[in-house]
Design a protein around this motif. Sequence first.
Motif, PDB file in Angstrom:
ATOM      1  N   TRP A 166       2.419   1.920  -3.256  1.00 28.50           N
ATOM      2  CA  TRP A 166       1.368   2.440  -4.141  1.00 28.50           C
ATOM      3  C   TRP A 166       1.203   3.941  -3.917  1.00 28.50           C
ATOM      4  N   VAL A 167       1.172   4.338  -2.632  1.00 23.13           N
ATOM      5  CA  VAL A 167       1.023   5.759  -2.292  1.00 23.13           C
ATOM      6  C   VAL A 167       2.205   6.566  -2.835  1.00 23.13           C
ATOM      7  N   VAL A 204      -1.377  13.463   2.206  1.00 25.55           N
ATOM      8  CA  VAL A 204      -0.469  12.485   2.793  1.00 25.55           C
ATOM      9  C   VAL A 204       0.526  13.177   3.719  1.00 25.55           C
ATOM     10  N   ASN A 207      -1.997   2.189   7.076  1.00 23.76           N
ATOM     11  CA  ASN A 207      -2.446   1.410   5.923  1.00 23.76           C
ATOM     12  C   ASN A 207      -3.968   1.477   5.791  1.00 23.76           C
ATOM     13  N   THR A 264       0.832  -1.207   0.000  1.00 20.33           N
ATOM     14  CA  THR A 264       0.000   0.000   0.000  1.00 20.33           C
ATOM     15  C   THR A 264       0.864   1.254   0.000  1.00 20.33           C
ATOM     16  N   PHE A 265       1.881   1.271   0.839  1.00 24.02           N
ATOM     17  CA  PHE A 265       2.739   2.455   0.939  1.00 24.02           C
ATOM     18  C   PHE A 265       3.532   2.684  -0.352  1.00 24.02           C
ATOM     19  N   PHE A 297      -5.143   4.955   4.562  1.00 27.69           N
ATOM     20  CA  PHE A 297      -4.951   5.171   3.131  1.00 27.69           C
ATOM     21  C   PHE A 297      -6.019   4.454   2.309  1.00 27.69           C
ATOM     22  N   ILE A 314      -7.785   9.979  -0.790  1.00 24.55           N
ATOM     23  CA  ILE A 314      -6.555   9.271  -1.093  1.00 24.55           C
ATOM     24  C   ILE A 314      -6.844   8.037  -1.935  1.00 24.55           C
ATOM     25  N   TYR A 315      -7.884   7.303  -1.565  1.00 29.78           N
ATOM     26  CA  TYR A 315      -8.188   6.079  -2.317  1.00 29.78           C
ATOM     27  C   TYR A 315      -8.563   6.404  -3.766  1.00 29.78           C
ATOM     28  N   LEU A 332      -5.425   6.842  -5.600  1.00 32.17           N
ATOM     29  CA  LEU A 332      -4.719   5.590  -5.820  1.00 32.17           C
ATOM     30  C   LEU A 332      -5.306   4.780  -6.967  1.00 32.17           C
ATOM     31  N   ILE A 384      -2.657  13.661  -4.246  1.00 36.92           N
ATOM     32  CA  ILE A 384      -2.794  13.285  -2.834  1.00 36.92           C
ATOM     33  C   ILE A 384      -1.624  13.771  -1.978  1.00 36.92           C
ATOM     34  N   ASN A 385      -0.655  14.436  -2.581  1.00 36.90           N
ATOM     35  CA  ASN A 385       0.588  14.757  -1.879  1.00 36.90           C
ATOM     36  C   ASN A 385       0.364  15.570  -0.610  1.00 36.90           C
TER      37      ASN A 385
END
Length: 296
Positions: A231-232, A257, A281, A228-229, A284, A290-291, A294, A253-254
């Motif tokens: 991916w972020v 986050v 996790n 996940t991270f 996110f 955020i999702y 992604l 999303i910067n």
Amino acid sequence: KAFIIDKIVRDELLLGDIKNQNVIKPFIFGKDIKRYELIDQRKYLIFLPWHFPLTENDTIRSSSKEAETAFRKDYPLIYNHMLNYKKELEGRAKEETGIRYEWYALQRCAATYIDKFDECKIIYPETTQGPYFYYDDGYYTADKTCFIMTGSSLKYVMALLSTQTITYYYKLNCGGVILGEKGYQYNKHAVEKVPIPQITTAAQLPYECLVDCIQYAYQKGLTSEAATFEWVINVMVYGLYFEEEMKKADCYINDLVAKVVKPFTPDDSDQFKTEYVQKLNQFFLKDKEIYHGLVH
């Protein structure tokens, strides 16, 4: 077997004389490095440069009996270990061994930059099938199939180099050697061509935090959290280079986050880190903004 030893031999040498730790260094090979992960094979290097232990004596210009005598006196256990391989060691490069350097010394030992391995650094294999970079805080020494990168902003740089965006750019524009369908090389001259956005130290912090979270997650077997991270970071790095496009698509999303990630501290326990990684996790994956970034 003379210079590369396993943990059993290393522990015996340290038990006999703790001073031996001065010349025994944790050692890795290029094949041990994966993306954000290092497979520790528990191998160690006995580091014996030319004229050891009188390496700093500038008057010694060739193989030195004085140096060997000092070696035998100051490090008797390691000296006796090397004696077991003396015949084989004397057979190396006969035009040099016992002439330019002592029979027990390493032939080529990175003597001019060995201290760099004691610094914080990025380690990566020259030949690879992916962006395999690992952040090391000065623990490991590596063989000739690896490169190291020292300096500032290392975690930020590593976060960028490990992404799909930079991997695609590197293969297309940087002149690295391509090996078959999947393999390629991270040659130094090619890596230096990767354009790294110059951002403030504060702006680098979210990338650094996520690098720490990813490496910790892999160390503890939290592979889904690590994924996940990663991916972020991939989405953040894309937003770093294409901010306007990402904002138009509502995928930037910067900033969000940056508000939620926090750095580990030296006092944080493994239990705290594990719980933090798991909660981050879940955040996110459940946060709608955020999702959306992604998946779109």
